[in-house]
Design a protein around this motif. Structure first.
Motif: not given
Length: 462
Positions: A245-269
């Protein structure tokens, strides 16, 4: 050489019949050979070439002579030519950029302007296989991943590099065979900057282990480029799955969704989200990225670009730093260090004097205002600045990095004095907190034949 360059052109689709090309020609053997060969190869393709040369005004009369040489060569070939001058030394003094970065910015801006005026389809530069090998080694030395080891691309936007798979020896042989005149830049033979040291010292040593080292490193870049493209595509697909979710002064993302990816992809994200938010690609170091991924819930960290990150209620949140007012970080504009020479910092009433000296130097005395560094720290981006939010530093003797803020606390530096502590920077690495500590593995050792001696002095009040 002709067959090799033609193969590169066809493999990557660099030049098509009927196109208009801007040729960046410095007057050196690489660009002269490129111009001569591409003109010859495309004469039956209906390709038009416009020669462009920028005098960076680094070397006075010699630079002027090179500009005249390129203009004369273009005239003899019957090609349109644009020659301009720009005071790059003044530009880097104003902006705080390194000579290499400042010259590159101005040069590419000039080339793109000429391309637009000519309605050109592409701008071609004379980067070759040796440049590719040097770049791979430089990135490897700094600790790059596949993205960095991919190094130079044959095509980057409207930039094309038809000589990228051709070695410098083949280029020089072509110049001799065709009796092409060219001009040599003597600064390329100085062993002060890191790229030159790689070219003049490291690669000849590696050739003793592998005579085909240039081809081997070029192959490494090609492999990493292909695999990096694949990982980038996977990262783009993953961006749509983390509930960003992008906002004017920030951005947020779901940690459970992030953690489902390989470490290499998490770093790139993480890097991509911050890059998109700050509009400053490459602002996050590897350590910053790891710190974000390892954050504990309820904790926050400060990042470059006046950002902070925190984990809260199952989400990773990036925001502008509201708790770091400008007056707390009254850092001065980064100033490139003259090597050798004297760099004045009037804001702090000091000057930094640098010289490259034979090493060991019997008269050298290390103190809080004097330090000697091995020349590998010189990568073309040596400058001095004040602290920034999120700065990290690896003090001599420490196995890992720590926040500069924590270093200041450990050294019992009063809060009001911290903004006046100069930092000597190489690339994105702090190599000296002036007056306190040098960085790990940056000081000259008895094994070095030369060293960079930096001395800090008070400016005269006269």
């Amino acid at each position: 050489m002709e067959k090799l360059v033609l193969k590169t052109i066809k493999k990557y689709g660099l030049i098509l019949p009927g196109q208009i090309l801007v040729a960046a020609v410095s007057g050196g053997p690489d660009s002269v050979a490129m111009l001569h060969l591409i003109r010859k190869l495309t004469v039956s393709w209906g390709v038009k070439i416009h020669v462009a040369h920028l005098n960076h005004m680094f070397r006075g009369a010699q630079s002027e002579e090179e500009a005249c040489f390129v203009a004369g060569m273009a005239q003899e070939m019957g090609l349109d030519c644009t020659v301009e001058s720009f005071d790059v030394p003044s530009y880097i003094s104003r902006t705080g950029l390194s000579p290499e970065e400042g010259a590159r910015n101005i040069r590419y801006s000039f080339l793109q302007r000429i391309a637009q005026a000519c309605k050109a389809d592409a701008v071609m530069t004379a980067h070759h296989a040796n440049d590719q090998a040097e770049t791979v080694l430089l990135h490897l030395i700094r600790g790059a991943g596949p993205e960095g080891l991919a190094a130079i691309s044959p095509r980057e936007g409207n930039l094309i590099r038809p000589l990228l798979e051709t070695g410098r020896e083949e280029i020089l042989h072509y110049c001799r065979e065709k009796r092409l005149a060219y001009r040599m830049d003597p600064s390329n033979e100085e062993d002060v900057y890191q790229r030159n040291k790689v070219r003049l010292d490291l690669i000849p040593r590696l050739k003793k282990l592998n005579p085909q080292i240039i081809n081997a490193l070029t192959r490494t870049a090609n492999i990493c480029r292909s695999e990096n493209q694949l990982v980038q595509e996977i990262t783009e697909e993953a961006m749509g799955q983390v509930e960003l979710v992008r906002q004017e002064r920030g951005a947020t993302l779901d940690l459970n969704r992030l953690d489902q990816f390989h470490l290499a992809i998490r770093r790139r994200l993480i890097r991509k989200i911050v890059d998109d938010f700050t509009h400053a690609p490459g602002s996050l170091s590897f350590d910053h990225t790891e710190d974000i991924l390892n954050l504990r819930p309820g904790k926050e960290i400060c990042l470059p670009g006046r950002l902070y990150a925190r984990k809260e209620k199952g989400r990773l949140i990036f925001s502008r730093c509201p708790n770091f007012p400008q007056e707390d970080f009254d850092f001065f504009t980064p100033v490139p260090l003259r090597v050798p020479g004297i760099t004045r910092i009037p804001q702090l009433n000091i000057s930094l004097e640098t010289e490259v000296i034979p090493w060991p130097e019997p008269h050298y005395v290390k103190n809080k205002n004097s330090a000697a560094f091995h020349l590998n720290v010189l990568d073309g981006q040596l400058f001095v600045r004040g602290r920034l939010p999120g700065d990290r530093f690896q003090p001599k003797g420490l196995s890992g990095t720590k926040k500069l803020k924590d270093f200041f606390i450990d050294e019992k530096i009063p809060h009001e004095q911290r903004k006046a502590v100069p930092l000597v920077i190489s690339g994105d690495k702090i190599i000296w907190v002036v007056g306190y500590r040098t960085g790990e593995q940056t000081e000259a050792t008895p094994l070095n034949e030369k060293a960079l001696w930096i001395k800090v002095k008070k400016l005269s009040r006269a």
